[in-house]
Design a protein around this motif. Structure first.
Motif, PDB file in Angstrom:
ATOM      1  N   HIS A 319       0.575  -1.361  -0.221  1.00 44.54           N
ATOM      2  CA  HIS A 319       0.258  -0.318   0.004  1.00 44.54           C
ATOM      3  C   HIS A 319       1.217   0.757  -0.197  1.00 44.54           C
ATOM      4  CE1 HIS A 319      -1.845   3.279   1.810  1.00 44.54           C
ATOM      5  NE2 HIS A 319      -2.582   3.520   1.639  1.00 44.54           N
ATOM      6  N   ASP A 320       1.703   1.147   1.099  1.00 44.21           N
ATOM      7  CA  ASP A 320       2.524   2.318   0.977  1.00 44.21           C
ATOM      8  C   ASP A 320       2.877   2.764  -0.046  1.00 44.21           C
ATOM      9  OD1 ASP A 320       1.592   2.798   3.251  1.00 44.21           O
ATOM     10  OD2 ASP A 320       3.125   2.051   4.430  1.00 44.21           O
ATOM     11  N   LEU A 321       3.692   1.570  -1.095  1.00 47.54           N
ATOM     12  CA  LEU A 321       4.610   1.869  -2.203  1.00 47.54           C
ATOM     13  C   LEU A 321       4.222   2.151  -3.458  1.00 47.54           C
ATOM     14  CD1 LEU A 321       7.449  -0.689  -1.344  1.00 47.54           C
ATOM     15  CD2 LEU A 321       7.309   1.561  -1.306  1.00 47.54           C
ATOM     16  N   PHE A 322       2.796   1.800  -2.864  1.00 45.24           N
ATOM     17  CA  PHE A 322       1.451   1.937  -4.297  1.00 45.24           C
ATOM     18  C   PHE A 322       1.738   3.695  -4.363  1.00 45.24           C
ATOM     19  CE2 PHE A 322      -1.685   3.174  -7.234  1.00 45.24           C
ATOM     20  CZ  PHE A 322      -1.453   1.930  -8.111  1.00 45.24           C
ATOM     21  N   TYR A 323       1.060   4.556  -3.137  1.00 43.71           N
ATOM     22  CA  TYR A 323       0.618   5.525  -2.785  1.00 43.71           C
ATOM     23  C   TYR A 323       1.885   6.667  -3.019  1.00 43.71           C
ATOM     24  CZ  TYR A 323      -4.468   4.374  -2.882  1.00 43.71           C
ATOM     25  OH  TYR A 323      -5.648   4.633  -3.101  1.00 43.71           O
ATOM     26  N   GLN A 324       2.960   5.928  -3.267  1.00 47.33           N
ATOM     27  CA  GLN A 324       4.074   6.925  -3.393  1.00 47.33           C
ATOM     28  C   GLN A 324       3.933   7.627  -4.352  1.00 47.33           C
ATOM     29  OE1 GLN A 324       8.328   5.388  -1.926  1.00 47.33           O
ATOM     30  NE2 GLN A 324       7.548   4.942  -0.188  1.00 47.33           N
ATOM     31  N   THR A 325       3.514   6.395  -5.539  1.00 49.97           N
ATOM     32  CA  THR A 325       3.448   7.055  -6.790  1.00 49.97           C
ATOM     33  C   THR A 325       2.478   8.622  -7.048  1.00 49.97           C
ATOM     34  OG1 THR A 325       2.690   4.742  -7.242  1.00 49.97           O
ATOM     35  CG2 THR A 325       2.327   6.156  -9.097  1.00 49.97           C
ATOM     36  N   ASN A 326       3.416   9.171  -7.894  1.00 52.68           N
ATOM     37  CA  ASN A 326       2.967  10.813  -7.832  1.00 52.68           C
ATOM     38  C   ASN A 326       1.716  11.089  -8.671  1.00 52.68           C
ATOM     39  OD1 ASN A 326       4.837  10.719  -9.930  1.00 52.68           O
ATOM     40  ND2 ASN A 326       5.826  12.494  -9.369  1.00 52.68           N
ATOM     41  N   LEU A 327       1.260   9.934  -9.160  1.00 55.84           N
ATOM     42  CA  LEU A 327       0.498  10.763 -10.435  1.00 55.84           C
ATOM     43  C   LEU A 327      -0.904  10.820  -9.218  1.00 55.84           C
ATOM     44  CD1 LEU A 327      -0.533   6.852 -12.026  1.00 55.84           C
ATOM     45  CD2 LEU A 327       0.224   8.889 -12.936  1.00 55.84           C
ATOM     46  N   PRO A 328      -1.883  11.894  -9.444  1.00 54.24           N
ATOM     47  CA  PRO A 328      -3.132  12.297  -9.214  1.00 54.24           C
ATOM     48  C   PRO A 328      -4.062  11.579  -8.547  1.00 54.24           C
ATOM     49  CG  PRO A 328      -2.742  12.722 -11.469  1.00 54.24           C
ATOM     50  CD  PRO A 328      -2.110  11.564 -11.375  1.00 54.24           C
ATOM     51  N   TRP A 329      -3.933  12.298  -6.694  1.00 53.23           N
ATOM     52  CA  TRP A 329      -4.162  10.639  -5.908  1.00 53.23           C
ATOM     53  C   TRP A 329      -6.014  10.310  -6.686  1.00 53.23           C
ATOM     54  CZ3 TRP A 329      -9.274  11.463  -4.857  1.00 53.23           C
ATOM     55  CH2 TRP A 329      -9.944  13.060  -4.560  1.00 53.23           C
ATOM     56  N   TRP A 330      -6.425  11.592  -7.411  1.00 50.52           N
ATOM     57  CA  TRP A 330      -7.884  10.016  -7.556  1.00 50.52           C
ATOM     58  C   TRP A 330      -7.484   9.569  -8.236  1.00 50.52           C
ATOM     59  CZ3 TRP A 330      -7.897  11.284 -12.424  1.00 50.52           C
ATOM     60  CH2 TRP A 330      -7.355  11.605 -13.537  1.00 50.52           C
ATOM     61  N   LEU A 331      -6.354   9.326  -9.314  1.00 51.17           N
ATOM     62  CA  LEU A 331      -6.349   8.075 -10.285  1.00 51.17           C
ATOM     63  C   LEU A 331      -5.771   7.206  -9.378  1.00 51.17           C
ATOM     64  CD1 LEU A 331      -5.786   7.335 -13.010  1.00 51.17           C
ATOM     65  CD2 LEU A 331      -4.115   8.859 -13.159  1.00 51.17           C
ATOM     66  N   LYS A 332      -4.296   7.205  -8.259  1.00 57.40           N
ATOM     67  CA  LYS A 332      -4.305   6.358  -7.265  1.00 57.40           C
ATOM     68  C   LYS A 332      -5.559   4.888  -6.888  1.00 57.40           C
ATOM     69  CE  LYS A 332      -1.254   8.843  -5.921  1.00 57.40           C
ATOM     70  NZ  LYS A 332      -0.362   9.018  -4.453  1.00 57.40           N
ATOM     71  N   ASP A 333      -6.361   6.224  -6.853  1.00 55.49           N
ATOM     72  CA  ASP A 333      -7.457   5.601  -6.131  1.00 55.49           C
ATOM     73  C   ASP A 333      -8.236   4.315  -6.672  1.00 55.49           C
ATOM     74  OD1 ASP A 333      -6.572   6.366  -3.788  1.00 55.49           O
ATOM     75  OD2 ASP A 333      -8.182   8.200  -3.108  1.00 55.49           O
ATOM     76  N   ARG A 334      -8.753   5.218  -7.930  1.00 59.66           N
ATOM     77  CA  ARG A 334      -9.160   4.231  -8.880  1.00 59.66           C
ATOM     78  C   ARG A 334      -8.859   2.575  -9.679  1.00 59.66           C
ATOM     79  NH1 ARG A 334     -13.624   4.640 -10.078  1.00 59.66           N
ATOM     80  NH2 ARG A 334     -13.840   4.624  -8.800  1.00 59.66           N
ATOM     81  N   ILE A 335      -6.668   3.594  -9.858  1.00 57.73           N
ATOM     82  CA  ILE A 335      -6.390   1.802 -10.289  1.00 57.73           C
ATOM     83  C   ILE A 335      -6.439   0.806  -9.206  1.00 57.73           C
ATOM     84  CG2 ILE A 335      -3.735   1.065 -10.585  1.00 57.73           C
ATOM     85  CD1 ILE A 335      -3.161   3.893 -11.365  1.00 57.73           C
TER      86      ILE A 335
END
Length: 822
Positions: A319-335
């Motif tokens: 979880h923590d590494l995926f959310y280090q991804t610096n795409l927009p937060w809403w796009l990370k949540d969609r994925i």
């Protein structure tokens, strides 16, 4: 995203393992839908909740159930906010009468590449308390749980009464400091409802095997503020016919001002006598895969007591590494949100190892049976996160291959669908790329070759690369003639098969497939391009066609190709124009006055991209089904293609529109019924199409691959990143055949630093591909393994930098490789 108010109304968050059944938690923090009993019909399980009592010096205790609805004598918390980043759900509960704030975390282990530990039949709840007062607080947490062994998952439960209950027994067990409540029933081992449940906390606690009623549960909770209540027996039951038992575990606490404390509970279950599938003759399987690993719920509980620290660490690490991804937060949540589909009833995992997949879920059953290939080939998340499951699904389809080489679009024996057939061929190549070596492909290759030969002989007998004849497809009809939708899929499948042929020493087939692809690329572009986008040239015999329509999947094969490292068959500028045409003609800022038939998935105030529009002429009669609809899985794949081809703003606009449609607010007045969205929509965790938790929505993972420009070939030892999203400062999560981690890239001061950090597993490497800016001065790069230089050679091809390591390496978790170009 923090969900509050009306944005909580549609929340339904799945907590459970892959193929284990799940508990769906709603926006009130209720465990609202229980689907752990091999059931689809789901509802609440009475007398199953958490509650707290907290007492300040000289004051009456404050007692609350940890949700925003009351439970008998337990008043609710006043309000809450919710945050969901799959697989974690976080509820922050507030009540002005209590100085103790409560944060409830719910999850099930989810570890990429570790399918077993992502398929544990359990739900984990961590309750974090904080004393905000300036004085100490004494309190206790109650976990109340109904023994539901014997419940069929469909019939109504009134308090503790159900027609399947009777002979239920609860027993308190101790495993070191842990306190366990085991729940069983005296029913035959072969009964469909036979099984057991365990509720446990890893710490010393008071456990009550039989709680008479909710008032008795409240009294026991309050009594625990002073001293543990006396429990005369460690067992309760058997219960009378038609009745069951409720059991409880109480954990006391005492907190100083500003102190925080976390209390954990885990629920495990085992109901192995499942019957899966149906609807199609021959598509029936029994049992649950998890029963091969753990003999009962007590075995699961003991496994978690021994292994949960590592399993939880790995889940949080993902979880923590995926959310280090610096795409927009809403796009990370969609994925991440669409991976909830794997934990829904859309998927089952039978005792014989068969991984079964519906398209989605109806209220009382699966929706559209048979591991439908023309739907599941869009899904990408499962294949990247759990390659072993993807390989298993591919093997299952090829096991049902017919003598002529065709593959059923629904197991076990329905006729082929053209898009599903090509999707399975491309999927076979993807699964090879996500494998550690070539052994899997070598075993499957004869069947892959046979499937490609059928595709050519049946739909392109003259081998000119242009399709003809009826092509059954995912829009539930027979398309005819030549289209770029099916045409690009065909061209991508030809190149994938050419590569697989070469890997298996079949150079003659590889040359033939490439000759057909080259011809098809030329002829399709000559005949289907209208100057803006690609159209259809129908067969003389009218079928379910779309003619001059602007169709959402018109370059679907190029989307697929880019994900497996295959170059475009069509000119890039034409592909870009076709994708821009989807924005111009198909994307709607709202749907007031716009017809959605036969199913309405989008509320009038919301935006979305329609399947087909006809800006330059009338639609053909008969016309293709679903052309007026809006469905997220198609939107995601189109947006993924836009990202692949540098149309960032357009891609983000499309996905952002979907994100806004699934923002937790409940949209009603949509098409009712199990083959639609059940009449409502808005749950962020599992999109709608033909039912809830629809598999095609896992195509959203392609947005991550496209944004990072991911290139990977596991057997070859090649990995690459050519980001289209913020290449000057990029961070993104990646998975490989045997490991996963994070890629980081920074460009500043004339220096590009690109770093691969492996966090879990291992990564075999021979070469690394990167992208350089146009103005980059290309010099021999410096390659650092764990900050130490290693020998490598580099050359450039256009803007692509290719680094070959002189000695292949196998990176271990915690290691990194960095490439510095000055």
């Amino acid at each position: 995203r923090i969900y509050r108010g009306a944005h909580l109304d549609a929340i339904s968050f799945t907590v459970g393992g892959i193929g284990t059944g799940c508990i769906q938690m709603n926006g009130k923090a209720e465990r609202a839908i229980w689907q752990i009993f091999n059931n689809f019909d789901g509802g609440p399980l009475p007398n199953s909740f958490f509650a707290m009592a907290a007492e300040a010096p000289g004051k009456e205790p404050v007692v609350r159930v940890l949700q925003t609805t009351p439970a008998g004598p337990f008043p609710p918390m006043q309000d809450l906010s919710f945050r969901g980043e799959y697989p974690f759900a976080w509820y922050t509960l507030h009540d002005k009468e209590s100085s103790v704030t409560v944060a409830l975390e719910a999850y099930n282990p989810f570890i990429p590449l570790d399918a077993k530990n992502s398929a544990i039949p359990c739900a984990i709840f961590n309750i974090t308390l904080e004393n905000t007062a300036k004085h100490p607080v004494t309190g206790a947490i109650l976990a109340l749980q109904q023994n539901a062994v014997g419940y069929d998952g469909t019939s109504p439960i009134l308090a503790n009464r159900n027609r399947g209950y009777g002979g239920n027994r609860n027993r308190i067990l101790r495993e070191g400091p842990a306190t366990l409540l085991r729940m069983t029933a005296d029913i035959p081992l072969t009964a469909p409802t036979w099984g057991d449940m365990v509720l446990f906390t890893p710490e010393v606690a008071t456990a009550i095997p039989g709680v008479a009623n909710l008032q008795a549960a409240r009294d026991a909770l309050v009594a625990a503020l002073n001293e543990p209540p006396a429990i005369p027996h460690d067992e309760a039951g058997p219960s009378p016919a038609g009745q069951t038992l409720d059991g409880a575990i109480i954990v006391p606490f005492r907190m100083r001002p500003d102190e925080r404390r976390t209390v954990s509970f885990v629920l495990t279950w085992s109901f192995p006598n499942a019957r899966h599938g149906g609807e199609i003759a021959g598509w029936e399987h029994t049992g649950n895969m998890y029963h091969n690993w753990w003999q009962d719920a007590l075995d699961v509980a003991k496994y978690l007591l021994a292994n949960l620290p590592k399993i939880e660490h790995d889940t949080r690490l993902y979880h923590d590494l995926f959310y280090q991804t610096n795409l927009p937060w809403w796009l990370k949540d969609r994925i991440t949100s669409q991976t909830a589909i794997l934990r829904s009833k859309t998927c089952f995992w039978a005792a014989d190892g068969y991984f079964g997949a519906w398209e989605g879920c109806q209220p009382n059953g699966g929706c559209c049976a048979g591991n439908c290939t023309h739907v599941w080939h869009y899904a990408q998340a499962h294949a990247r996160l759990f390659p072993s499951i993807a390989r298993r699904m591919r093997e299952e389809t090829f096991a049902y291959q017919k003598p002529d080489g065709s593959l059923p679009h629904r197991h076990p024996s329905l006729p082929p669908a053209f898009d599903g057939q090509c999707g399975d061929l491309l999927g076979a190549y993807r699964e090879h790329l996500c494998s550690p070596d070539g052994a899997w492909l070598a075993a499957l290759w004869p069947k892959v070759r046979k499937a490609m030969e059928h595709t050519i002989s049946h739909w392109d007998p003259d081998e000119d690369g242009v399709l003809a004849g009826a092509q059954w497809n995912t829009l539930d009809g027979e398309l005819g003639g030549s289209t770029s939708w099916m045409g690009t899929l065909y061209l991508a499948a030809l190149e994938a098969c050419a590569r697989m042929a070469e890997l298996n020493g079949d150079t003659a087939s590889a040359s033939r497939y490439r000759r057909i692809r080259a011809s098809g690329a030329i002829r399709q572009n000559q005949t289907l391009w209208n100057g803006e986008y690609y159209i259809q040239i129908p067969d003389p015999q009218p079928r379910q066609d779309y003619g001059t329509g602007c169709e959402i999947d018109q370059v679907l094969g190029e989307w697929w190709a880019r994900q497996v490292g295959i170059p475009n068959a069509y000119p890039v500028e034409r592909v870009r124009s076709a994708l821009k045409s989807l924005i111009r003609y198909n994307f709607q800022p709202d749907f007031h006055g716009i017809t959605q038939v036969p199913r309405k998935f989008v509320a009038d105030d919301d935006a979305g991209m329609q399947m087909i529009t006809w800006p330059h002429g009338p639609r053909p009669v008969p016309t293709i089904l679903y052309g007026d609809e809006v469905m997220t899985g198609f939107e995601y794949s189109a947006a993924g293609a836009m990202l692949q081809h540098g149309l960032l703003r357009e891609a983000l606009m499309v996905i952002h529109a979907v994100s806004n449609r699934y923002d937790g607010r409940k949209r009603t007045n949509l098409t009712p019924g199990g083959f639609a969205s059940w009449g409502y929509s808005g749950n962020p965790f599992g999109d709608d199409e033909c039912g809830k938790f629809y598999a095609r929505a896992m195509s959203i993972w392609s947005a991550l691959l496209a944004a990072q420009g991911f290139v990977y070939d596991g057997p070859e030892g090649t990995i690459g990143f050519q980001p289209v999203w913020q290449p000057h400062q990029h961070v993104s999560f990646f998975t490989a055949a045997e490991g996963w981690g994070v890629f980081r890239q920074n460009r500043s001061g004339g220096v590009q630093r690109s770093k691969i950090e492996l966090a879990w597993g291992k990564l075999f490497l021979r070469s690394v591909l990167l992208q350089l800016p146009r103005a980059q001065i290309r010099r021999q790069p410096q390659v650092l393994l764990n900050r130490r230089p290693i020998p490598a050679e580099a050359h450039s091809s256009g803007e692509t930098l290719i680094i070959h390591l002189k000695t292949p390496i196998t990176m271990e978790a915690g290691s990194s490789i960095e490439i510095v170009v000055s």
